[in-house]
Write a protein that holds these residues in place. Structure first.
Motif, PDB file in Angstrom:
ATOM      1  N   VAL A 252       0.653  -1.122   0.047  1.00 30.57           N
ATOM      2  CA  VAL A 252       0.036   0.020   0.041  1.00 30.57           C
ATOM      3  C   VAL A 252       0.870   1.275  -0.142  1.00 30.57           C
ATOM      4  O   VAL A 252       1.757   1.348   0.934  1.00 30.57           O
ATOM      5  N   SER A 253       0.596   2.052  -1.058  1.00 29.77           N
ATOM      6  CA  SER A 253       1.662   3.388  -1.169  1.00 29.77           C
ATOM      7  C   SER A 253       0.821   4.456  -0.572  1.00 29.77           C
ATOM      8  O   SER A 253       1.662   5.435  -0.257  1.00 29.77           O
ATOM      9  N   GLY A 254      -0.529   4.425  -0.582  1.00 31.31           N
ATOM     10  CA  GLY A 254      -1.096   5.750   0.079  1.00 31.31           C
ATOM     11  C   GLY A 254      -2.448   5.369   0.304  1.00 31.31           C
ATOM     12  O   GLY A 254      -3.477   4.373   0.027  1.00 31.31           O
ATOM     13  N   VAL A 255      -3.171   6.480   1.138  1.00 29.39           N
ATOM     14  CA  VAL A 255      -4.406   6.445   1.478  1.00 29.39           C
ATOM     15  C   VAL A 255      -5.197   7.738   1.025  1.00 29.39           C
ATOM     16  O   VAL A 255      -4.443   8.678   1.219  1.00 29.39           O
ATOM     17  N   THR A 256      -6.173   7.698   0.640  1.00 29.33           N
ATOM     18  CA  THR A 256      -7.036   8.883   0.124  1.00 29.33           C
ATOM     19  C   THR A 256      -8.296   9.105   0.528  1.00 29.33           C
ATOM     20  O   THR A 256      -8.839   8.091   1.069  1.00 29.33           O
ATOM     21  N   LEU A 257      -8.887  10.346   0.665  1.00 37.43           N
ATOM     22  CA  LEU A 257     -10.145  10.737   1.264  1.00 37.43           C
ATOM     23  C   LEU A 257     -10.825  11.431   0.111  1.00 37.43           C
ATOM     24  O   LEU A 257     -10.312  12.468  -0.338  1.00 37.43           O
ATOM     25  N   ASP A 258     -11.986  11.451  -0.273  1.00 35.19           N
ATOM     26  CA  ASP A 258     -13.000  12.190  -1.099  1.00 35.19           C
ATOM     27  C   ASP A 258     -14.097  12.386  -0.541  1.00 35.19           C
ATOM     28  O   ASP A 258     -14.867  11.570  -0.579  1.00 35.19           O
ATOM     29  N   LYS A 259     -14.338  13.662  -0.121  1.00 37.77           N
ATOM     30  CA  LYS A 259     -15.619  13.972   0.231  1.00 37.77           C
ATOM     31  C   LYS A 259     -16.736  14.673  -0.707  1.00 37.77           C
ATOM     32  O   LYS A 259     -17.738  15.079  -0.426  1.00 37.77           O
ATOM     33  N   ASN A 260     -15.942  14.756  -1.807  1.00 39.16           N
ATOM     34  CA  ASN A 260     -16.767  15.415  -3.166  1.00 39.16           C
ATOM     35  C   ASN A 260     -17.844  14.280  -3.779  1.00 39.16           C
ATOM     36  O   ASN A 260     -17.298  14.024  -4.940  1.00 39.16           O
ATOM     37  N   GLN A 261     -18.396  13.681  -2.887  1.00 39.56           N
ATOM     38  CA  GLN A 261     -19.088  12.647  -3.215  1.00 39.56           C
ATOM     39  C   GLN A 261     -20.753  12.747  -2.996  1.00 39.56           C
ATOM     40  O   GLN A 261     -21.047  13.061  -1.769  1.00 39.56           O
ATOM     41  N   ALA A 262     -21.743  12.028  -3.728  1.00 36.65           N
ATOM     42  CA  ALA A 262     -22.822  12.024  -3.497  1.00 36.65           C
ATOM     43  C   ALA A 262     -23.378  10.481  -3.899  1.00 36.65           C
ATOM     44  O   ALA A 262     -22.845  10.080  -5.082  1.00 36.65           O
ATOM     45  N   ARG A 263     -24.533  10.250  -3.050  1.00 40.07           N
ATOM     46  CA  ARG A 263     -25.078   8.826  -3.534  1.00 40.07           C
ATOM     47  C   ARG A 263     -26.533   8.933  -4.185  1.00 40.07           C
ATOM     48  O   ARG A 263     -27.161   9.523  -3.286  1.00 40.07           O
ATOM     49  N   ILE A 264     -26.670   8.314  -5.258  1.00 38.80           N
ATOM     50  CA  ILE A 264     -28.290   8.398  -5.566  1.00 38.80           C
ATOM     51  C   ILE A 264     -28.728   6.977  -5.491  1.00 38.80           C
ATOM     52  O   ILE A 264     -28.197   6.010  -5.953  1.00 38.80           O
ATOM     53  N   THR A 265     -29.883   6.706  -4.706  1.00 39.88           N
ATOM     54  CA  THR A 265     -30.456   5.511  -4.836  1.00 39.88           C
ATOM     55  C   THR A 265     -31.825   5.511  -5.417  1.00 39.88           C
ATOM     56  O   THR A 265     -32.638   6.279  -5.238  1.00 39.88           O
ATOM     57  N   VAL A 266     -32.136   4.495  -6.321  1.00 43.81           N
ATOM     58  CA  VAL A 266     -33.400   4.541  -6.958  1.00 43.81           C
ATOM     59  C   VAL A 266     -33.899   3.139  -6.301  1.00 43.81           C
ATOM     60  O   VAL A 266     -33.621   2.275  -6.356  1.00 43.81           O
ATOM     61  N   ALA A 267     -34.974   3.311  -5.555  1.00 41.38           N
ATOM     62  CA  ALA A 267     -35.544   2.222  -4.895  1.00 41.38           C
ATOM     63  C   ALA A 267     -36.632   1.599  -5.608  1.00 41.38           C
ATOM     64  O   ALA A 267     -37.495   2.291  -6.412  1.00 41.38           O
ATOM     65  N   ALA A 268     -36.811   0.509  -5.331  1.00 41.35           N
ATOM     66  CA  ALA A 268     -37.791  -0.657  -6.063  1.00 41.35           C
ATOM     67  C   ALA A 268     -37.889  -0.510  -7.479  1.00 41.35           C
ATOM     68  O   ALA A 268     -38.956   0.052  -8.012  1.00 41.35           O
ATOM     69  N   VAL A 269     -36.757  -0.759  -8.146  1.00 44.34           N
ATOM     70  CA  VAL A 269     -36.679  -0.712  -9.534  1.00 44.34           C
ATOM     71  C   VAL A 269     -37.099  -2.121  -9.849  1.00 44.34           C
ATOM     72  O   VAL A 269     -36.793  -2.932  -9.353  1.00 44.34           O
ATOM     73  N   PRO A 270     -38.158  -2.172 -11.096  1.00 43.20           N
ATOM     74  CA  PRO A 270     -38.454  -3.456 -11.581  1.00 43.20           C
ATOM     75  C   PRO A 270     -37.170  -4.178 -12.170  1.00 43.20           C
ATOM     76  O   PRO A 270     -36.191  -3.566 -12.829  1.00 43.20           O
ATOM     77  N   ASP A 271     -36.827  -5.466 -11.750  1.00 39.73           N
ATOM     78  CA  ASP A 271     -35.745  -5.990 -11.945  1.00 39.73           C
ATOM     79  C   ASP A 271     -35.729  -6.797 -13.533  1.00 39.73           C
ATOM     80  O   ASP A 271     -36.201  -7.957 -13.575  1.00 39.73           O
ATOM     81  N   ARG A 272     -35.693  -5.920 -14.707  1.00 34.18           N
ATOM     82  CA  ARG A 272     -35.396  -6.509 -15.919  1.00 34.18           C
ATOM     83  C   ARG A 272     -34.666  -5.886 -16.617  1.00 34.18           C
ATOM     84  O   ARG A 272     -34.234  -4.733 -16.373  1.00 34.18           O
TER      85      ARG A 272
END
Ligand code: ADP
Ligand code: ASP
Ligand code: MG
Length: 407
Positions: A252-272
């Motif tokens: 392991v050469s390095g560790v990083t942190l990225d706070k410039n993140q957002a998560r989008i969750t699409v709920a109850a998507v038809p599984d097709r």
């Protein structure tokens, strides 16, 4: 012609006094007989100031006008540096992106360089002048001004070095090299003497802003040696170069942190078939880069799909997905902008088992919950709650023994 490209970042040209110091540094190198191309960033805080000005006037600024505005910061510092160099008796000429033929695509605010016609710079060098180039900008086919994304002056510098066949691209900044983690975050972080292009590419794209990701990509493609050094103190810095046996040994050469993140969750998507393509297609058509994607195992024909984007794109991406909800028949879209991504990077991971387990154990020891995981040959990333970001980086830095002297 043999030449060196030297890039000075925002802090390095942060005020009049510092610009004078940079001029002295450039002059000293010129005295050694080097042909020099200098690339400068805007003075510290200037690009942010311009961004704020635009947003005070309009909610979503027109990208073309926004780019013209942002590019002015670099023009100011390049002109100031050339002024003082000339005053010191060193012939210098400042140039904006278009004058040195930096041609880009038309994706405003994150344009990519397509071609550089370095003719004008070569002429200046041949005449013994120092070329001072405004970083971060180019022009597109329509001759409209474009900018290269935050931190883009690094890319101007490396791309110019490639185009001119320079011996080296030196990146002068406010730290004396690339560290095992952001030294402003982890007091025990250590400077790396050398790092491979691939590792640096991962470090940069995973949050180590010391080099813009695209600059490392260009360096790797054109085999430009990139040396990261401090503007303010002497030292050997960090060389970004091809991987060799010495570099491969480190797990392991390095560790990083990225706070410039957002998560989008699409709920109850038809599984097709076709649903993920529809959702993500909608997002990528708007030039929004999707990073991690997780789809849960479906139950009763429904599943959840989550993906991450840069935080600034979060709202737009959520709105775009909202638009296709009726068509795909999913229940709802949720946006979470309080997440962060921690990552460990190392070329040696290719040949070592158990690195992921070590990472999860270190996070578990601090009671940090993992929301998403992604891996590549040389990195492992975990999405966690933003408020544990710094703690996670320090814990991982410690767990992988990065503070210890490797001799
Ligand atoms: P410049 O204005 O010179 O382009 P930046 O602010 O863009 O400088 O990049 C330098 C900063 O990068 C440092 O001040 C440091 O906080 C940050 N940084 C993040 N990760 C690392 C790392 N692994 N090694 C060195 N610096 C890092
Ligand atoms: N001035 C730009 C920025 O602040 C580009 C750079 O500094 O590299 O992002
Ligand atoms: Mg920078």
């Amino acid at each position: 012609m043999r030449c060196v490209v030297k890039k000075f970042g925002g802090t390095s040209v942060g005020d009049i006094h510092r610009i004078r110091e940079v001029a002295k540094k450039v002059a000293a190198a010129r005295d050694q007989g080097e042909h020099i191309v200098v690339v400068v960033s805007a003075m510290a805080g200037e690009t942010d100031r311009l961004v704020t000005l635009a947003h005070q006037l309009v909610e979503s600024p027109n990208a073309r006008e926004f780019d013209l505005l942002l590019s002015t910061g670099e023009m100011v510092s390049s002109a100031l540096l050339a002024l003082v160099l000339n005053d010191m008796g060193y012939a210098a000429e400042s140039f904006v992106g278009r004058q040195v033929g930096i041609l880009t695509d038309s994706i405003h605010t994150r344009a990519r360089i397509r071609r550089i016609d370095g003719e004008r710079i070569l002429r200046a060098l041949e005449q013994g002048r120092i070329a001072v180039v405004a970083g971060f900008q180019g022009i597109d086919e329509r001759e409209d001004l474009t900018t290269l994304g935050r931190g883009g002056s690094d890319t101007t510098a490396v791309a110019l070095a490639a185009a001119l066949g320079a011996e080296m691209c030196e990146i002068y900044t406010d730290v004396d090299g690339v560290y095992t983690a952001d030294p402003n975050l982890v007091p025990g972080a250590r400077r790396l003497r050398k790092i491979s292009y691939d590792e640096m590419l991962e470090m940069a794209s995973l949050g180590a802003k010391v080099l813009q990701t695209r600059s490392v990509e260009v360096g790797k493609i054109y085999q430009v040696p990139v040396l990261v050094k401090s503007t303010f103190q002497e030292g050997e810095g960090t060389l970004v170069t091809e991987e060799d046996a010495e570099l491969e040994k480190v797990v392991v050469s390095g560790v990083t942190l990225d706070k410039n993140q957002a998560r989008i969750t699409v709920a109850a998507v038809p599984d097709r078939p076709g649903v993920a393509a529809k959702i993500l297609g909608q997002v990528s058509d708007a030039h929004i880069v999707v990073d991690m994607i997780v789809q849960n195992v479906g139950e009763q024909g429904l599943t959840d799909l989550s993906f991450t984007v840069a935080r600034g794109d979060g709202q737009k991406a959520a709105t775009l997905v909202q638009e296709v909800l009726p068509e795909i028949g999913a229940r709802e879209v949720k946006l979470d902008a309080t997440i962060a991504k921690v990552s460990i990077i190392g070329a040696g991971m290719r040949s070592h088992a158990g690195v992921a387990a070590g990472m999860f154990t270190a996070l578990a020891r601090e009671n940090i919950n993992i929301f998403m995981i992604s891996t590549s040959e040389i990195k492992i990333s975990c999405v966690i709650d933003e408020k544990y970001g710094e703690l996670a980086v320090r814990a991982l830095h410690e767990a992988f023994g990065l503070s210890q002297d490797r001799g």
